[in-house]
Design a protein around this motif. Structure first.
Motif: not given
Length: 310
Positions: A81-85
């Motif tokens: 993944v490129g982004y973690v929220q």
């Protein structure tokens, strides 16, 4: 940026973020350490998606839902993944421990963003090997209905990470603002807090009832604030704009500001009296129904604003 997003934490905010990203066509992996939370998350998301369809805000709930995968393994959830929220507890120590775990299993390029309502990034990322990838992306609840996101970098966050995050938020149809430096509570909650503090003082000191205070906002200030901010409001409320307005009303506002008591407006006696008034209007057992009523009205407002923008 990759089309794969991880949301860590499947509570109210995590579920809402999953809808935001999946609605925009991105693949979402939703993780939570609480298996019981994960067992019920699919049904809760489906309910929200059906409500959005009924309001005309999405067309195919099943397509949105199909982009959300529930994961019980953090390593699997973060792979590629490129982004973690991150949507974990509002606790500095808990976030520090969680970010240690996130950094250990995510790719080198992955952005780690927190949904925190008031904890600045430097407080939970300073111990990491790569704090430059960390920042805050604070939403308003629920973010699939209220699009504002406060993007708040820490002092060591890279400018590239900030720009990638702003671009992602725009891509998923949110309205990001950049908070240029760390401040407790960020912008939205400092503004909200100022209004709440003054509302409680006026109520505490006997100037207005709780019901009439709410009427003042929903039938007055709130109508304008639903489509313009306070600076545009004053710019339009004087013949020659902001400076003209300040000349007319600035002394009044400044004088009022100097009159504010230092006493805590959140003291127990004030809150107990407010609680009694609110429960006479809305018993506790009706809170969930009223929250659903609020969300339906928000959906109708968002649908109207979308029509007006076209």
């Amino acid at each position: 940026m990759t089309h794969k997003i991880a949301v860590v934490g499947a509570g109210l905010i995590g579920r809402a973020w999953a809808i935001v990203f999946a609605r925009a066509g991105l693949e979402v992996r939703l993780f939570d350490i609480d298996i019981q939370q994960l067992d019920q998350v699919r049904g809760l998301i489906d309910e929200s998606l059906d409500d959005l369809k009924s309001a005309g805000l999405i067309e195919a709930p099943s397509q949105v839902a199909s982009r959300i995968a529930v994961e019980v393994d953090l390593t699997v959830a973060l792979a590629g993944v490129g982004y973690v929220q991150e949507c974990g507890p509002e606790n500095v120590a808990a976030k520090q421990a969680l970010y240690t775990q996130l950094e250990a299993v995510c790719d080198a390029h992955t952005i780690l963003a927190s949904s925190t309502s008031g904890i600045v990034a430097s407080h939970f990322s300073g111990h990491l090997r790569h704090p430059e990838r960390c920042l805050v992306a604070h939403p308003v609840n629920p973010p699939y209905l209220i699009p504002l996101v406060e993007v708040v970098p820490g002092p060591r966050t890279s400018s590239t990470v900030v720009e990638r995050t702003l671009a992602l938020m725009r891509k998923v149809r949110q309205e990001p603002i950049l908070v240029r430096k760390e401040v407790q509570g960020f912008v939205l909650n400092r503004l909200q807090g100022a209004l709440l503090n003054e509302a409680l003082r006026l109520y505490r000191d006997g100037y207005v009832s709780a019901e009439d205070l709410d009427k003042t906002v929903k039938h007055g200030l709130g109508l304008r604030w639903s489509f313009m901010g306070p600076f545009e409001t004053i710019d339009l409320n004087a013949p020659n704009g902001v400076v003209d307005y300040a000349g007319r009303y600035g002394p009044l506002y400044y004088d009022v500001d100097t009159q504010r008591s230092e006493a805590n407006p959140w003291a127990a006696p004030t809150l107990e009296r407010l609680e009694q008034e609110r429960r006479e209007v809305l018993p506790v057992h009706q809170l969930l129904d009223r929250q659903a009523w609020r969300d339906r009205h928000l959906m109708a407002l968002m649908a109207h604003k979308q029509r007006m923008a076209n």
